[in-house]
Write a protein that holds these residues in place. Structure first.
Motif, PDB file in Angstrom:
ATOM      1  N   TYR A 168      84.860  58.205 -32.056  1.00  0.00           N
ATOM      2  CA  TYR A 168      83.529  57.697 -31.694  1.00  0.00           C
ATOM      3  C   TYR A 168      82.434  58.331 -32.542  1.00  0.00           C
ATOM      4  O   TYR A 168      81.585  57.636 -33.102  1.00  0.00           O
ATOM      5  N   LYS A 211      80.327  56.205 -35.236  1.00  0.00           N
ATOM      6  CA  LYS A 211      78.929  56.040 -34.834  1.00  0.00           C
ATOM      7  C   LYS A 211      77.977  56.472 -35.942  1.00  0.00           C
ATOM      8  O   LYS A 211      77.045  55.723 -36.303  1.00  0.00           O
ATOM      9  N   GLY A 268      82.462  52.764 -29.829  1.00  0.00           N
ATOM     10  CA  GLY A 268      83.130  52.866 -28.535  1.00  0.00           C
ATOM     11  C   GLY A 268      84.366  51.993 -28.448  1.00  0.00           C
ATOM     12  O   GLY A 268      85.401  52.408 -27.910  1.00  0.00           O
ATOM     13  N   ALA A 289      87.163  53.521 -30.699  1.00  0.00           N
ATOM     14  CA  ALA A 289      87.695  54.730 -30.073  1.00  0.00           C
ATOM     15  C   ALA A 289      88.616  54.383 -28.904  1.00  0.00           C
ATOM     16  O   ALA A 289      89.612  55.068 -28.657  1.00  0.00           O
ATOM     17  N   PHE A 323      78.947  53.270 -23.697  1.00  0.00           N
ATOM     18  CA  PHE A 323      78.329  54.034 -24.779  1.00  0.00           C
ATOM     19  C   PHE A 323      76.911  53.551 -25.085  1.00  0.00           C
ATOM     20  O   PHE A 323      76.010  54.354 -25.324  1.00  0.00           O
TER      21      PHE A 323
END
Length: 403
Positions: free
Chosen positions: A169, A173, A194, A197, A260
């Protein structure tokens, strides 16, 4: 370096861009730089800085200490959100593993109740009014240790699963955010990170989930975790551990995307400077978890059915098909297993209509709110501690190199 009145990491008090009052109070004084202003030890305003140039890199909050030689040494504070650029992936994996194990182990009794309350055809001894009633009945009739039966297999699965989860993540990100909106937070990047992951997390976690839920069911026939694993391998083969994987992904991808994005949005509101703030991590995690849990409960009910292969439900479906004289339907449903998301959806609707898709929603929200709050607060705490120690080691190394 100095640009348009911006202080470099070491500079003299005679720098023209700093208000002249600084030089008069320099010797032996202590200053703080806050919001573009210089404050003395008592908090009084003694100087200011002009805005930075467009494209110039942001500077961390700093502590300014004036020396008798009239130079100000600037020590940057810990760049908490700078961790992904300054630490190895193992940092995220360690923090994530600890967070995952604590989250699942602390909330395991409520998770046990959730699994039972999602049963489509519960036995008379496993019908509960609410979460507290379920816990009281389980402890009274099955023993005090029954609500945590199977927690060991979940702890073994949660460690590596959450290590991959948080490391993936954080990496995706920041990579996507820099590509889409450099220097800013991107909700799209948070959602995509998210989802990706989740694919790694569920691939690692799914076998543990299957064993865990079979151990949690009322009148579970297994003596222990190893007995359950051995029985599944003998009767159903290795495929049994991944029968619900596609359903798990179908549930968890929207769950984690919503989770998320909501968490990062709430962090922007409650913790805009992205500093270590335990209360904001707890509140953001709890609200994000509750919203995502409520929205994905129907898929969780289907996942539980696929994992547990509830014997009573399968028996009822077979009996209904036989009573209706539908030979083709009986043959289709006469197999020992419910497989696939489509069949799970049809079975849930057949057993209880639309309300059946929200069985256990109260327990799911009660479980998920503290779970995500624990997970985020523990993860951010360990991330902060590890960052602080790495920062201190770098400072010691710099001082040793200057000698």
């Amino acid at each position: 370096m100095e640009a348009d009145g911006f202080l470099s990491r070491r500079t003299s008090v005679e720098t023209p861009s700093v208000d002249s009052r600084v030089s008069g109070a320099a010797a032996g004084a202590e200053f703080r730089w806050l919001g573009g202003r210089l404050l003395d030890a008592t908090g009084g305003f003694v100087g200011s800085l002009s805005p930075r140039m467009a494209g110039e890199q942001d500077f961390s909050p700093v502590l300014l200490r004036a020396t008798p030689e009239t130079s100000i040494s600037v020590e940057p504070e810990i760049d908490y959100e700078g961790l992904p650029q300054g630490a190895a992936t193992s940092t995220h994996m360690l923090a994530g593993a600890v967070a995952g194990i604590m989250e699942h182990c602390l909330m395991y009794p409520v998770d046990c109740v959730k699994t039972r309350m999602q049963s489509l055809h519960p036995e008379p001894g496993a019908r509960y009014r609410n979460v507290m009633d379920a816990l009281r009945q389980i402890v009274r009739t099955e023993g005090v240790w029954r609500p945590i039966r199977g927690v060991n297999v979940l702890a073994v699965g949660a460690g590596p699963a959450h290590a991959l989860y948080f490391a993936c993540y954080e990496k995706i990100k920041f990579t996507l955010s820099d590509a889409i909106h450099p220097g800013t937070n991107s909700h799209f990047a948070n959602g995509v990170a998210g989802c990706m992951a989740t694919v790694l997390h569920d691939a690692t976690m799914n076998p543990a989930e299957v064993v865990k839920q079979r151990m949690q069911m009322f009148n579970s026939p297994y003596r222990g975790v190893l007995d359950c694993v051995g029985s599944l391998l003998r009767h159903d083969g290795p495929a049994a551990f991944y029968r619900s994987y596609t359903t798990q992904l179908t549930m968890n991808i929207p769950f984690q995307a919503l989770h998320f994005m909501t968490y990062e949005y709430l962090q922007e509101l409650l913790n805009p400077h992205r500093q270590y703030n335990p209360s904001s991590h707890v509140v953001s995690g709890a609200l994000a978890g509750a919203l995502a849990a409520a929205a994905t409960t129907p898929l969780d009910v289907c996942k539980t059915l696929l994992n547990t292969q509830e014997a009573q439900t399968i028996h009822v479906i077979q009996a209904e098909a036989a009573a209706a004289g539908a030979v083709g339907a009986a043959a289709a449903t006469g197999s020992r297993h419910i497989s696939g998301l489509g069949e799970a959806f049809r079975t849930v609707y057949r057993m209880g209509g639309m309300p059946a898709f929200f069985k256990g929603v109260q327990a799911r929200i009660i479980y998920q709110m503290p779970s995500t709050a624990i997970s985020w607060s523990v993860y951010e705490f360990f991330k902060y501690i590890i960052t602080k120690r790495q920062h201190e080691r770098r400072l010691r190394g710099d001082r040793d190199g200057d000698k």
